[in-house]
Design a protein around this motif. Sequence first.
Motif, PDB file in Angstrom:
ATOM      1  N   PHE A 161      13.227  98.039 189.581  1.00 21.39           N
ATOM      2  CA  PHE A 161      12.430  98.307 189.043  1.00 21.39           C
ATOM      3  C   PHE A 161      11.651  99.311 189.559  1.00 21.39           C
ATOM      4  O   PHE A 161      10.636 100.313 189.066  1.00 21.39           O
ATOM      5  N   VAL A 162      11.363  99.170 190.889  1.00 19.00           N
ATOM      6  CA  VAL A 162      10.752 100.284 191.665  1.00 19.00           C
ATOM      7  C   VAL A 162      11.239 101.520 191.959  1.00 19.00           C
ATOM      8  O   VAL A 162      12.479 101.623 191.962  1.00 19.00           O
ATOM      9  N   GLY A 163      10.724 102.520 191.289  1.00 23.04           N
ATOM     10  CA  GLY A 163      11.217 103.867 191.045  1.00 23.04           C
ATOM     11  C   GLY A 163      12.107 104.253 189.715  1.00 23.04           C
ATOM     12  O   GLY A 163      12.549 105.144 189.574  1.00 23.04           O
ATOM     13  N   SER A 164      11.766 103.221 188.880  1.00 25.71           N
ATOM     14  CA  SER A 164      12.579 103.314 187.505  1.00 25.71           C
ATOM     15  C   SER A 164      11.795 104.099 186.504  1.00 25.71           C
ATOM     16  O   SER A 164      12.145 104.407 185.536  1.00 25.71           O
ATOM     17  N   GLU A 165      10.509 104.446 186.964  1.00 21.96           N
ATOM     18  CA  GLU A 165       9.701 105.373 186.044  1.00 21.96           C
ATOM     19  C   GLU A 165       9.645 104.959 184.655  1.00 21.96           C
ATOM     20  O   GLU A 165       9.654 105.630 183.903  1.00 21.96           O
ATOM     21  N   GLY A 166       9.471 103.653 184.593  1.00 20.87           N
ATOM     22  CA  GLY A 166       9.099 103.115 183.199  1.00 20.87           C
ATOM     23  C   GLY A 166      10.417 103.145 182.141  1.00 20.87           C
ATOM     24  O   GLY A 166       9.932 103.105 180.984  1.00 20.87           O
ATOM     25  N   THR A 167      11.598 103.318 182.729  1.00 18.86           N
ATOM     26  CA  THR A 167      12.571 103.485 181.889  1.00 18.86           C
ATOM     27  C   THR A 167      13.385 102.071 181.535  1.00 18.86           C
ATOM     28  O   THR A 167      14.090 101.982 180.764  1.00 18.86           O
ATOM     29  N   LEU A 168      13.000 101.053 182.293  1.00 16.17           N
ATOM     30  CA  LEU A 168      13.814  99.602 182.173  1.00 16.17           C
ATOM     31  C   LEU A 168      12.806  98.600 181.925  1.00 16.17           C
ATOM     32  O   LEU A 168      13.201  97.704 181.569  1.00 16.17           O
ATOM     33  N   GLY A 169      11.505  99.018 182.036  1.00 19.01           N
ATOM     34  CA  GLY A 169      10.373  98.047 181.777  1.00 19.01           C
ATOM     35  C   GLY A 169       9.231  98.660 182.077  1.00 19.01           C
ATOM     36  O   GLY A 169       8.963  99.600 182.588  1.00 19.01           O
ATOM     37  N   VAL A 170       8.155  97.665 181.637  1.00 18.47           N
ATOM     38  CA  VAL A 170       6.815  98.189 181.841  1.00 18.47           C
ATOM     39  C   VAL A 170       6.176  97.307 183.042  1.00 18.47           C
ATOM     40  O   VAL A 170       5.958  95.990 182.743  1.00 18.47           O
ATOM     41  N   VAL A 171       5.797  97.906 184.124  1.00 17.84           N
ATOM     42  CA  VAL A 171       5.071  96.934 184.978  1.00 17.84           C
ATOM     43  C   VAL A 171       3.857  96.602 184.910  1.00 17.84           C
ATOM     44  O   VAL A 171       2.868  97.501 184.615  1.00 17.84           O
ATOM     45  N   THR A 172       3.496  95.281 184.878  1.00 21.94           N
ATOM     46  CA  THR A 172       2.061  95.187 184.573  1.00 21.94           C
ATOM     47  C   THR A 172       1.259  94.742 185.762  1.00 21.94           C
ATOM     48  O   THR A 172      -0.190  94.581 185.993  1.00 21.94           O
ATOM     49  N   ARG A 173       1.905  94.040 187.070  1.00 20.50           N
ATOM     50  CA  ARG A 173       1.300  93.566 188.020  1.00 20.50           C
ATOM     51  C   ARG A 173       2.391  93.513 189.038  1.00 20.50           C
ATOM     52  O   ARG A 173       3.352  93.155 188.975  1.00 20.50           O
ATOM     53  N   ALA A 174       1.748  93.724 190.192  1.00 18.89           N
ATOM     54  CA  ALA A 174       2.541  93.972 191.434  1.00 18.89           C
ATOM     55  C   ALA A 174       2.037  92.824 192.622  1.00 18.89           C
ATOM     56  O   ALA A 174       0.671  92.884 192.812  1.00 18.89           O
ATOM     57  N   THR A 175       2.866  92.145 193.350  1.00 21.48           N
ATOM     58  CA  THR A 175       2.402  91.601 194.620  1.00 21.48           C
ATOM     59  C   THR A 175       2.938  92.679 195.827  1.00 21.48           C
ATOM     60  O   THR A 175       3.986  92.732 195.897  1.00 21.48           O
ATOM     61  N   LEU A 176       1.775  93.014 196.579  1.00 18.46           N
ATOM     62  CA  LEU A 176       2.062  93.771 197.528  1.00 18.46           C
ATOM     63  C   LEU A 176       1.918  93.218 198.851  1.00 18.46           C
ATOM     64  O   LEU A 176       1.029  92.454 199.242  1.00 18.46           O
ATOM     65  N   ARG A 177       2.586  93.523 199.943  1.00 15.26           N
ATOM     66  CA  ARG A 177       2.803  93.125 201.179  1.00 15.26           C
ATOM     67  C   ARG A 177       1.705  93.972 201.989  1.00 15.26           C
ATOM     68  O   ARG A 177       1.385  95.052 201.880  1.00 15.26           O
ATOM     69  N   LEU A 178       0.644  93.487 202.783  1.00 13.13           N
ATOM     70  CA  LEU A 178      -0.310  94.078 203.286  1.00 13.13           C
ATOM     71  C   LEU A 178      -0.049  93.903 204.893  1.00 13.13           C
ATOM     72  O   LEU A 178       0.762  92.905 205.412  1.00 13.13           O
ATOM     73  N   VAL A 179      -0.555  94.733 205.841  1.00 20.89           N
ATOM     74  CA  VAL A 179      -0.387  94.563 207.345  1.00 20.89           C
ATOM     75  C   VAL A 179      -1.525  94.713 207.860  1.00 20.89           C
ATOM     76  O   VAL A 179      -2.706  95.044 207.222  1.00 20.89           O
ATOM     77  N   PRO A 180      -1.775  94.170 209.203  1.00 23.42           N
ATOM     78  CA  PRO A 180      -3.071  94.391 210.083  1.00 23.42           C
ATOM     79  C   PRO A 180      -3.486  95.867 209.837  1.00 23.42           C
ATOM     80  O   PRO A 180      -2.779  96.715 209.602  1.00 23.42           O
ATOM     81  N   ALA A 181      -5.089  96.087 209.890  1.00 22.60           N
ATOM     82  CA  ALA A 181      -5.495  97.390 210.029  1.00 22.60           C
ATOM     83  C   ALA A 181      -4.940  98.209 210.931  1.00 22.60           C
ATOM     84  O   ALA A 181      -4.590  97.961 211.801  1.00 22.60           O
ATOM     85  N   GLN A 182      -4.721  99.625 210.549  1.00 25.46           N
ATOM     86  CA  GLN A 182      -4.384 100.548 211.651  1.00 25.46           C
ATOM     87  C   GLN A 182      -5.157 100.819 212.513  1.00 25.46           C
ATOM     88  O   GLN A 182      -6.363 100.807 212.350  1.00 25.46           O
ATOM     89  N   SER A 183      -4.524 100.959 213.695  1.00 26.81           N
ATOM     90  CA  SER A 183      -5.603 101.349 214.922  1.00 26.81           C
ATOM     91  C   SER A 183      -6.142 102.771 214.683  1.00 26.81           C
ATOM     92  O   SER A 183      -5.305 103.605 214.102  1.00 26.81           O
ATOM     93  N   PRO A 184      -7.164 103.232 215.275  1.00 25.03           N
ATOM     94  CA  PRO A 184      -7.390 104.543 215.118  1.00 25.03           C
ATOM     95  C   PRO A 184      -6.562 105.416 215.742  1.00 25.03           C
ATOM     96  O   PRO A 184      -6.047 105.050 216.846  1.00 25.03           O
ATOM     97  N   PRO A 185      -6.031 106.617 214.934  1.00 25.83           N
ATOM     98  CA  PRO A 185      -5.037 107.529 215.646  1.00 25.83           C
ATOM     99  C   PRO A 185      -5.298 108.442 216.640  1.00 25.83           C
ATOM    100  O   PRO A 185      -6.618 108.961 216.639  1.00 25.83           O
ATOM    101  N   ALA A 186      -4.436 108.788 217.583  1.00 28.82           N
ATOM    102  CA  ALA A 186      -4.516 109.887 218.477  1.00 28.82           C
ATOM    103  C   ALA A 186      -3.812 111.132 217.626  1.00 28.82           C
ATOM    104  O   ALA A 186      -2.913 110.833 216.723  1.00 28.82           O
TER     105      ALA A 186
END
Lengths: 463, 463
Positions: free
Chosen positions: B203-228
């Motif tokens: 369903f990811v990337g299917s542009e609404g052609t296969l179904g209508v996404v109403t909710r997603a469970t998303l993976r999070l990661v620790p906060a990013q370190s300040p970049p150089a």
Amino acid sequence: MTTVSKDAPDLTVLDGLARSLTPGALLTEPESVAAYRFDYTADAGAGVPLAVVRAASPADVQATVRWAGEHDVAVVPRGAGSGLSGGSNAVDGCIVLSLERLRGVEIDPATRTAVVEAGALNVEVKQAAAEHGLWYPPDPSSFEICSIGGNVATNAGGLCCVKYGVTTDYVLGLDVVLADGTLVHLGGQRVKDTAGLSLVKLFVGSEGTLGVVTRATLRLVPAQSPPATLVATFDTVEDAARVVVAVGNTLRASMMELMDQASVNAVEDHRSMGLDREAGAMLLAQSDAPGAARGEEIAAMERLCREGGARECFTTTDAAEGEMFVAARRAAIVAIERRGAIMLEDVGVPVPRLPDLLTGIAEISRRHEVEIPVVAHAGDGNTHPVIVYPAGDAGAKERAAQAFSEVMSLAIGLGGTITGEHGIGRLKRDALPEQLGPDVMALTHRIKQALDPQGILNPGAGF
Amino acid sequence: MTTVSKDAPDLTVLDGLARSLTPGALLTEPESVAAYRFDYTADAGAGVPLAVVRAASPADVQATVRWAGEHDVAVVPRGAGSGLSGGSNAVDGCIVLSLERLRGVEIDPATRTAVVEAGALNVEVKQAAAEHGLWYPPDPSSFEICSIGGNVATNAGGLCCVKYGVTTDYVLGLDVVLADGTLVHLGGQRVKDTAGLSLVKLFVGSEGTLGVVTRATLRLVPAQSPPATLVATFDTVEDAARVVVAVGNTLRASMMELMDQASVNAVEDHRSMGLDREAGAMLLAQSDAPGAARGEEIAAMERLCREGGARECFTTTDAAEGEMFVAARRAAIVAIERRGAIMLEDVGVPVPRLPDLLTGIAEISRRHEVEIPVVAHAGDGNTHPVIVYPAGDAGAKERAAQAFSEVMSLAIGLGGTITGEHGIGRLKRDALPEQLGPDVMALTHRIKQALDPQGILNPGAGF
């Protein structure tokens, strides 16, 4: 287990198949065929194949699938035969389609990709990549004996997934032979590509039920830095799980394994390594952060372990010394196998539910009078409870099978899955509807029907 | 562009729909409806919707899809309307199904997941995660105005994908309303789960052609370190691309952007930032390695730039100073838009083919007498050539459209894709068969047929 048919099959039907294949690709002698009945999963049972095709080319794969369609014969695709859910176990009268001879591995350092035939072993990809200073991360414990085709079929994981993800995260392209014999090329050497449906991702994890993967284009990353290692023991699994959550929220561990008291003791019984038999749980973690950061990161993990009430905590930035501790984890399944016949689970739960899972497993263990030591890829909640029972004791085997089933139900009830990395195969198929529910099962069958209307591809496996 | 129908539609047919929805969810006034005709992609054309549903609940989404099926009416799902390929542009007589009111965002730090309704903005997820010291990496340039539902529909990317991957790498679960109105729950708060087919990924990337996404469970990661941060200029795109390959083979840059000479000059024309107008290409890279490692990693990148013949190279470990350089990159599209009307490409190629792509684009630019400055997520070969032509000049617009088409063909010929992160939408649909070929198009249509046999879900978009 399916009983062996006593009637000799009529093999003349195979003449047409033999003519369409590379000479020697078709095996029909009963002894040769018998060697392809099982993968590593005796518990799932296996039928007797009509014949085995050891494909020497994608064209052999196409010819086999086309012939099977014409004759309405099942095709069971097979990589290295190291599956742990019976996904490659034969069904009666099928063709076992072995990809073991398709072993090509080509590394392209400029695109940082490996183009790999399905039968190549995971370790062969790792080694070829390493020659260019590159790394293919997915590392199932069986990496030295499992094939890339099998890894793709099951969406295999491993120990480094906690930081680096699973097989699907590394598959950029697939060549797939569809049920009608068409060979399609999906994706390619492009890191980002959202043109059309995500068909590559659909085939990953489909256990040979939608098509036969003949080749994969895999994403590589720079070689891993030598890791720093931490070992910590805790009074309880609850304490250890809280530390796993705390580490996961702030640091990027490249390994986060857990052994429960029973598995620590199984290792100690097998070969004493000086582990703490009294600890309720042992954590084994690594950091592969670059340069000086790995020392900082492992020290930060140590602080979290100590704040989290660790009984003992030891760290080392010496990779060789760290590997000695990892050896305890790697030895666990072997050590447990010494205790009797085993049934290997692969259930996963959200990380904070690990204590509930292990408490529930202990209860199931007591009730069915079987040992169930647990080793876990704790960082992503994927656990391997190992149900141990006396070999040859039919009553115990029955209790073990009941426990196996109840552990899966327990994981589902905790918002989990019955398989994190081994696949459904034939072993866990009956439990899948309980996890997915009727609507998702129906959706699954609609996709199967669309891609394999005859149902010839790996029937009885996957869903 | 589709012409507006002169006949007023019969709206009494909508009474049944109105009754099944949350009061006020249905919009039928022409001015209200007109606001939902286009996303950000005027070039793709748009029809006139019959009505708009602003769903207030998943039940509204189900009711709309069910009603549409009964009346054989097209449904065009819409998030925040920031799409760049016309995937949410209306078709005549459709229902535009807006998810903009479904905005819930719940962060669970223990499982390190966000449960997000489809209409929530990407930035809202990032902000909610940050309150728990967590991070949702996918960062399309439009992250402040685009919705998670749209991100899922297009498998959106961004600047940090080069290290952190794209949307699909963070989606653990989806709630999807299927074409028959069934609401299915796929996946969940489990990091590893290989039970059944990889339906979430389909369903990811299917542009609404296969179904209508109403909710997603998303993976999070620790906060990013300040970049150089590193900025380097090169005489030629070839030189820059060689450095991109060398960095990618040894280091884990968290950003690796390229601006060609034309885009550097467009920025300088717009607002002088002291950039090198003579350089053939400018690279902008970051390292977010933890602690001391980011300084080491940026220094290693600087060495590779100097060894690779950089004209100039500047690095800073000060995050604020680094952000000033990133601002030049972020300003590029705005600066280019000042030069005339634009058509924005999203083509990708394997990284080593970037010079061939840019050489070919320069040739197309000369031949069709349109400017085509290029900015690129160079680390993963995803580029945004921007075709600029004088607004209101019909001949120039025609030449621009021809150039747009030829750039896509060029990318395909280099083993690339016509879209790395924006999706096919309605804008690039005609070009897709050239990339995928007839067999993969047929496979795509079989899946569509299985999941949406009436063809009511986002017809004309995606494939």
